[in-house]
Write an enzyme that holds these catalytic residues in place. Structure first.
Site, PDB file in Angstrom:
ATOM      1  N   SER A  37       0.811  -1.220   0.000  1.00  0.00           N
ATOM      2  CA  SER A  37       0.000   0.000   0.000  1.00  0.00           C
ATOM      3  C   SER A  37       0.843   1.269   0.000  1.00  0.00           C
ATOM      4  CB  SER A  37      -0.930  -0.031   1.201  1.00  0.00           C
ATOM      5  OG  SER A  37      -1.614  -1.251   1.213  1.00  0.00           O
ATOM      6  N   ARG A  47       8.023   6.329  -3.472  1.00  0.00           N
ATOM      7  CA  ARG A  47       8.457   6.923  -2.202  1.00  0.00           C
ATOM      8  C   ARG A  47       7.657   6.266  -1.090  1.00  0.00           C
ATOM      9  NH1 ARG A  47       4.103  10.009  -3.715  1.00  0.00           N
ATOM     10  NH2 ARG A  47       5.016  10.275  -5.757  1.00  0.00           N
ATOM     11  N   ASP A  98      -3.723  -1.362  -2.004  1.00  0.00           N
ATOM     12  CA  ASP A  98      -4.919  -1.692  -1.206  1.00  0.00           C
ATOM     13  C   ASP A  98      -6.208  -1.110  -1.806  1.00  0.00           C
ATOM     14  OD1 ASP A  98      -4.068   0.869  -0.530  1.00  0.00           O
ATOM     15  OD2 ASP A  98      -4.178   0.590   1.637  1.00  0.00           O
TER      16      ASP A  98
HETATM   17  C1  BGC Z   1      -0.268   5.144   0.030  1.00  0.00           C
HETATM   18  C2  BGC Z   1      -1.256   4.477  -0.877  1.00  0.00           C
HETATM   19  C3  BGC Z   1      -2.292   3.736  -0.061  1.00  0.00           C
HETATM   20  C4  BGC Z   1      -2.898   4.643   0.992  1.00  0.00           C
HETATM   21  C5  BGC Z   1      -3.881   3.911   1.873  1.00  0.00           C
HETATM   22  C6  BGC Z   1      -0.977   5.989   1.084  1.00  0.00           C
HETATM   23  O1  BGC Z   1      -0.046   6.514   1.978  1.00  0.00           O
HETATM   24  O2  BGC Z   1       0.609   5.961  -0.703  1.00  0.00           O
HETATM   25  O3  BGC Z   1      -0.600   3.575  -1.742  1.00  0.00           O
HETATM   26  O4  BGC Z   1      -3.294   3.269  -0.918  1.00  0.00           O
HETATM   27  O5  BGC Z   1      -1.875   5.176   1.802  1.00  0.00           O
HETATM   28  O6  BGC Z   1      -3.302   2.848   2.530  1.00  0.00           O
END
Ligand code: BGC
Length: 488
Positions: free
Chosen positions: A156, A171, A209
């Site tokens: 995620s 990142r 996610d």
């Molecule tokens: C991430 C995403 C993720 C979201 C929820 C963000 O900080 O960059 O990839 O979907 O958090 O978990």
């Protein structure tokens, strides 16, 4: 026993709050309330930023193509592993998709992501993840010959995916700061550890996610068009047509080919053009491991709500001498000492005299808060929680307006969405204000809970990918032969 409930109107309870605190509350309201005009202005700007992300690499909102190229039909079958590396927990699941349409069985184990891992190095991370996976397999499949179990890896964080089984971490977000992963393919790093341990696993798909949530919700509800996470972080995904993704033009994919987009819109307005940031938001950003990034997420997501609240209280005590007179606030001064559940509990305090809020300050922070101070804390929690819910609605509204979606279901998951009091109702109200729906009619766009969708979603995506590779469609697949082992 009848529990005394607070009246919906809270005006009366402010009666004993001194003028100085009432003024402080009014100042906070000016800072944190986002009115209808502002919501609309944010949404307008959001739409343009979504377009830019689809147009070229390096835009503020990455709009990452994910090579998930269609919705499930409900007929997917097989046994899959799913690994979900979120911001707080690591979850390993085994998901069985049976013959019955739209059904699934799941067994799962949850592991806490140790805090020190979040600032460690790549090797420690992958060894820990492999340990959890190995434990799970040994526990559930002792001495079984498993062949090569296909795994959907829910990762995620923003990743550039040239293929579905590939992802270069753009990142870290959500306070993670692990050395040696940014700029690298996480699938390759992870597979190297699996190989070293001889684990019978093939990574079939790397899944965000939000994408997992989108696909899992669409598995049982064809009206689902958007998947969202409002938890430790915040983000959304939806299905685009390749013809509307100029940055993929060079691949000559048919215009109407579907492609799920992981928006990564936590990065919305990193340039600070439109979001009504307060001095507290600025401090959060400056003290974070990645200043200048995730501007939108830092005003909304669960990781930051408690910290915003804490910073306001410290300011009111230290700089304005308005609260906690002669109290030792050393516990409150520790960054990230409060999480969003502290605000939830305050908002849920059912007692007119806010005795639960007072007890919370005492037990968690060793502070004896007066009734007026509890009133201020309560209003502050409401302001921060309401701002988060209202701003979140802008991202959803922007996708709907961009795609001309007039009615749909939105599958949402995450601790803030599922547990923060009134988050859903406040978000729904903001959507009404942004999209100007006529009063008295049923809302045409509705967010509903798709709890734990990301595990089932990852399994479904693994199933969909294996199925299409089997049928000879290898678009966006790194190495089709890699899948042969798990084709059964
Ligand atoms: C991430 C995403 C993720 C979201 C929820 C963000 O900080 O960059 O990839 O979907 O958090 O978990």
């Amino acid at each position: 026993m009848v529990v005394p409930r607070r009246k919906p109107s809270r005006k009366g309870s402010m009666a004993d709050v001194p003028k100085s605190l009432l003024e402080a509350i009014a100042d906070l309201e000016k800072l944190f309330i986002v009115d209808q005009d502002k919501l609309k202005q944010i949404t307008d700007h959001f739409i343009g930023e979504l377009e830019k992300g689809l147009d070229h690499e390096g835009a503020n909102i990455p709009m990452n193509p994910t090579w998930v190229m269609g919705f499930p039909t409900g007929d997917e079958q097989g046994t899959f592993l799913a690994l979900d590396m979120g911001g707080t927990n690591l979850r390993v699941c085994e998901i069985m998709l049976p013959e019955e349409k739209g059904e699934f069985d799941i067994i799962q184990s949850k592991y806490r992501m140790p805090e020190e891992l979040k600032t460690g190095n790549a090797e420690e991370l992958w060894e820990y993840v492999a340990d959890c996976l190995q434990q799970f397999i040994e526990y559930h499949h002792e001495d079984e010959d498993l062949g090569a179990l296909p795994l959907g890896f829910t990762f995620s964080y923003p990743a550039t995916q040239d293929y579905i089984d590939h992802g270069v971490l753009q990142r870290w977000t959500k306070g993670f700061d692990i050395d040696g992963v940014e700029g690298h393919d996480v699938v390759e790093q992870f597979e190297a550890v699996l190989k070293k341990r001889n684990l019978p696993i093939t990574v079939a798909a790397l899944v965000n996610d939000t994408i997992g949530t989108l696909i899992a919700s669409a598995y049982t509800d064809p009206a689902m068009k958007i998947g969202c996470i409002f938890g430790t972080g915040c983000n959304s995904a939806y299905m685009e047509n390749c013809g509307s993704i100029p940055k993929l033009k060079h691949l000559n994919l048919p215009e109407d080919t579907p492609m799920a987009i992981n928006c990564e819109y936590g990065a919305f307005d990193n340039e600070h053009v439109v979001l009504p940031r307060t001095p507290y938001d600025v401090t959060i950003d400056e003290n974070s491991p990645r200043p200048g990034q995730q501007a939108f997420e830092k005003m909304i997501a669960g990781l930051y709500l408690g910290e915003i609240f804490r910073l306001v209280l410290v300011d009111l005590h230290e700089n304005k001498n308005l609260i906690f007179e002669k109290q030792d606030i050393s516990k409150l001064k520790k960054p990230y000492t409060l999480d969003a559940s502290f605000l939830s509990l305050i908002e849920e305090d059912p007692f007119e005299n806010l005795s639960e809020t007072r007890d919370l300050f005492e037990s968690m922070l060793n502070i004896q808060a007066t009734k007026p101070e509890c009133e201020l804390a309560r209003r502050l929690a409401e302001l921060i929680g309401t701002r988060a819910a209202r701003l979140s609605a802008c991202g959803v509204a922007a996708i709907c307006r961009k795609k001309n979606i007039e009615s749909c279901h939105v599958g949402a998951d995450g601790s803030v969405f599922n547990k923060y009091p009134h988050f859903k109702a406040r978000g729904a109200q903001a959507l009404r204000e942004i999209l100007d729906w006529p009063k008295g009619k049923r809302d045409p766009i509705v967010l509903s809970s798709s709890e734990d969708g990301s595990g089932v979603g990852a399994a479904l995506i693994a199933a969909l990918t294996i199925k299409r590779v089997k049928q000879g469609n290898t678009v966006g697949v790194r190495d089709p032969e890699h899948y042969e082992k798990c084709m059964g």
